[in-house]
Design an enzyme around this catalytic site. Structure first.
Site, PDB file in Angstrom:
ATOM      1  N   GLY A  32       0.804  -1.220   0.000  1.00 29.26           N
ATOM      2  CA  GLY A  32       0.000   0.000   0.000  1.00 29.26           C
ATOM      3  C   GLY A  32       0.831   1.261   0.000  1.00 29.26           C
ATOM      4  N   ARG A  60       2.185 -11.535   4.836  1.00 26.80           N
ATOM      5  CA  ARG A  60       3.030 -11.890   5.988  1.00 26.80           C
ATOM      6  C   ARG A  60       4.500 -12.002   5.583  1.00 26.80           C
ATOM      7  NH1 ARG A  60       0.465 -16.088  10.317  1.00 26.80           N
ATOM      8  NH2 ARG A  60      -1.397 -14.906  10.866  1.00 26.80           N
ATOM      9  N   THR A  63       9.318  -8.778   3.040  1.00 25.10           N
ATOM     10  CA  THR A  63      10.659  -8.179   3.201  1.00 25.10           C
ATOM     11  C   THR A  63      11.648  -9.135   3.842  1.00 25.10           C
ATOM     12  OG1 THR A  63      10.034  -7.230   5.335  1.00 25.10           O
ATOM     13  CG2 THR A  63       9.724  -5.841   3.375  1.00 25.10           C
ATOM     14  N   LYS A 134      21.082  -2.158  13.990  1.00 27.76           N
ATOM     15  CA  LYS A 134      22.369  -2.801  14.313  1.00 27.76           C
ATOM     16  C   LYS A 134      23.485  -2.205  13.456  1.00 27.76           C
ATOM     17  CE  LYS A 134      24.778  -7.247  14.412  1.00 27.76           C
ATOM     18  NZ  LYS A 134      24.665  -8.717  14.375  1.00 27.76           N
ATOM     19  N   HIS A 285       7.243  16.214  53.860  1.00 31.82           N
ATOM     20  CA  HIS A 285       7.661  14.827  54.035  1.00 31.82           C
ATOM     21  C   HIS A 285       6.536  13.846  53.705  1.00 31.82           C
ATOM     22  CE1 HIS A 285      11.654  15.714  55.501  1.00 31.82           C
ATOM     23  NE2 HIS A 285      11.149  16.616  56.303  1.00 31.82           N
TER      24      HIS A 285
END
Length: 532
Positions: A32, A60, A63, A134, A285
């Site tokens: 999309g 699913r 990439t 990373k 306190h």
């Protein structure tokens, strides 16, 4: 340079892609997002074209491919990495723009099914983000639309991003993945599965306390020291703070807040925002040493200060109304550590400017509503113990007049009911054992944190005596039941004519009989407010 763009939330993405294209960056995208960019006339290459492998399994898998992760993970300074890319026809990816499936928003919806939740667990997105983060020395990873403008500005100015920027983007990316994984773990750990697994269909039953808790906080500031100078400390807020909570405060002036300032300020703010009428709370306190309501901020402060002027010295002051000139002039006469209010007049701010060390905080009141969130309240309380954590639902109980049970022969007057309700509201914020004397919307004596309720009662009367306040005709609140009549006798001896307590003791009748004998009103609230 090449940028891979794959986002669920497409806010600002067209503008980002247009800017990247204008800088000569080649665009790769998925599904999309690719269609959206193409519709805007941008030259974009589909990921499926890069990988020579189609999206499958309802998206699913798209990439999860070496031509994506190789392009993200390859170190440009290692010849063997670059040779491997060339051997397998993989091009580097220099910028990754990803935001994840909206898991948190999905499970927050009423009626969310387990199937809906599972389908909104992103797999490919977090995998790409980890790869890019990373390899931060070579790849910039953007995980939030708020980062877009700064990255474009730096690219336009220098033609590249600095190491500092890429490292900061990497840290933000790993934090986002951590928060995302934590939200998934919290949700799945909360599902109550019965023996037949029936809870796994439809809207699942949720446990109040998940099997694993993943706390997520963001640091606001390092502190000079903790509760004591030999302790280090920092101040964190919830990832998604409730509106009108202390962490949303804006400091207008004064020294840096200390650990104790923050702890006391929270106690004062939570107490003052529980009142509907103009109110002032003074805390020392962690305990309210003066609480009052009035026709305005000035009157409320004047009454609260009378309760215990000695303890008010160096205290924390909170208002639930804007501070005007009159209130500011009154407050400025004493030494105050922290001042909080939902607003200040220009004249008030000018007065405090002369006291440069006073920490002045502006906090918007919560919007109000039925939920704890809308009221700016925590949903849970936590306490650290040795290598463990105690978690409980927050004490957000609000007593209504209809909840009161009059247990004595003598019935309360309307004024006594007002005083009892006020005293009860204050007692909730006083450390146990708590005894609070009140009259006419003002605390007259506060006894807190004693091992014996008798001692708390005696301390409250001593405080009143030192402040030259009469306890005759006062209402008294006790945060827990009187286990014996002696505690009741003490508060009556000092002038109380009506008492509110939870009830629930095996000796309740003995205490009720004592109240009838002494000719005072007693009501039961039916709820206890221990505060340790």
């Amino acid at each position: 340079m090449r940028a891979l763009i794959s986002v669920s939330d497409k806010a600002g993405i067209v503008e980002l892609a247009q800017a990247l294209h204008g800088l000569g960056v080649s665009l790769i995208s998925t599904g999309g997002t690719a269609r959206l960019l193409a519709d805007q006339g941008l030259p974009v290459t589909e990921v499926a074209e890069v990988t020579a492998f189609p999206e499958m399994l309802d998206g699913r898998v798209k990439t999860l491919h070496p031509k994506v992760h190789g392009g993200l993970l390859a170190r440009r300074d290692l010849p063997e990495h670059m040779a491997a890319l060339q051997q397998h026809g993989i091009e580097t990816i220099d910028i990754l723009v990803v935001n994840l499936y909206p898991f948190e928003a999905t499970v927050a919806q009423p009626g969310c099914t387990l199937e809906d939740a599972i389908e909104n667990i992103d797999i490919g997105g977090p995998a790409m983000v980890r790869s890019a983060a990373k390899n931060w020395k070579d790849v910039a990873v953007l995980t939030d639309a708020a980062q877009y403008a700064g990255v474009i500005e730096e690219l336009k100015a220098h033609g590249k991003l600095s190491d500092k920027t890429r490292f900061a983007l990497s840290v933000a990316a790993f934090n986002r993945i951590s928060n995302y994984d934590g939200a998934i773990s919290d949700y799945l750990s909360s599902i109550d599965i019965d023996a037949e697994g029936a809870a796994l269909t439809g809207t699942p039953r949720r446990k109040e306390y998940p099997d694993q808790v993943n706390s997520r906080f963001v640091k606001l500031q390092d502190l000079r020291y903790g509760e004591n100078p030999h302790q280090s400390a920092a101040f964190y807020r919830d990832l998604y703070p409730a509106p009108g909570s202390l962490v949303t405060a804006k400091q207008l002036q004064g020294k840096e807040l200390s650990y104790n300032n923050i702890a006391d300020a929270d106690a004062a703010w939570e107490c003052v925002k529980s009142f509907d009428a103009p109110a002032c709370v003074i805390v020392k306190h962690a305990n309210p040493c003066g609480v009052a309501v009035g026709k305005d901020a000035h009157e409320a402060y004047s009454k609260a200060f009378q309760t215990d002027p000695t303890s008010a010295f160096g205290g924390i002051i909170a208002f639930n109304r804007p501070v005007d000139k009159a209130a500011a002039e009154a407050v400025s006469k004493q030494f105050v550590e922290v001042l909080m209010a939902p607003g200040y007049s220009d004249e008030a701010l000018a007065i405090f400017k002369a006291k440069a060390n006073v920490r002045v905080l502006h906090i918007d009141l919560p919007p109000g509503g039925a939920s704890a969130w809308a009221q700016g309240l925590n949903l849970s309380d936590t306490k650290r113990v040795g290598s463990g954590l105690l978690i409980q639902s927050a004490d957000n109980h609000v007593l209504q007049r209809a909840d009161l049970k009059v247990v004595t022969k003598l019935q309360p007057t309307e004024q006594q009911l007002d005083d009892l309700m006020f005293a009860w509201k204050v007692a909730k914020f006083v450390k146990s054992n708590a005894i609070v004397f009140c009259k006419d919307g003002m605390t007259m004596g506060v006894g807190a944190g004693q091992m014996s309720r008798l001692d708390s009662a005696r301390i409250a009367s001593i405080k009143a005596e030192h402040a030259k306040l009469s306890l005759q005709g006062t209402a008294v609140a006790s945060d827990a039941f009187f286990p014996f009549r002696d505690g009741l006798d003490v508060v009556i001896d000092h002038g109380a004519t009506c008492v509110i307590q939870p009830g629930g003791s095996v000796r309740d009748q003995e205490v009720i009989d004592a109240a009838d004998e002494r000719g005072v009103v007693m009501v039961f609230s039916g709820v206890r407010h221990f505060r340790h």
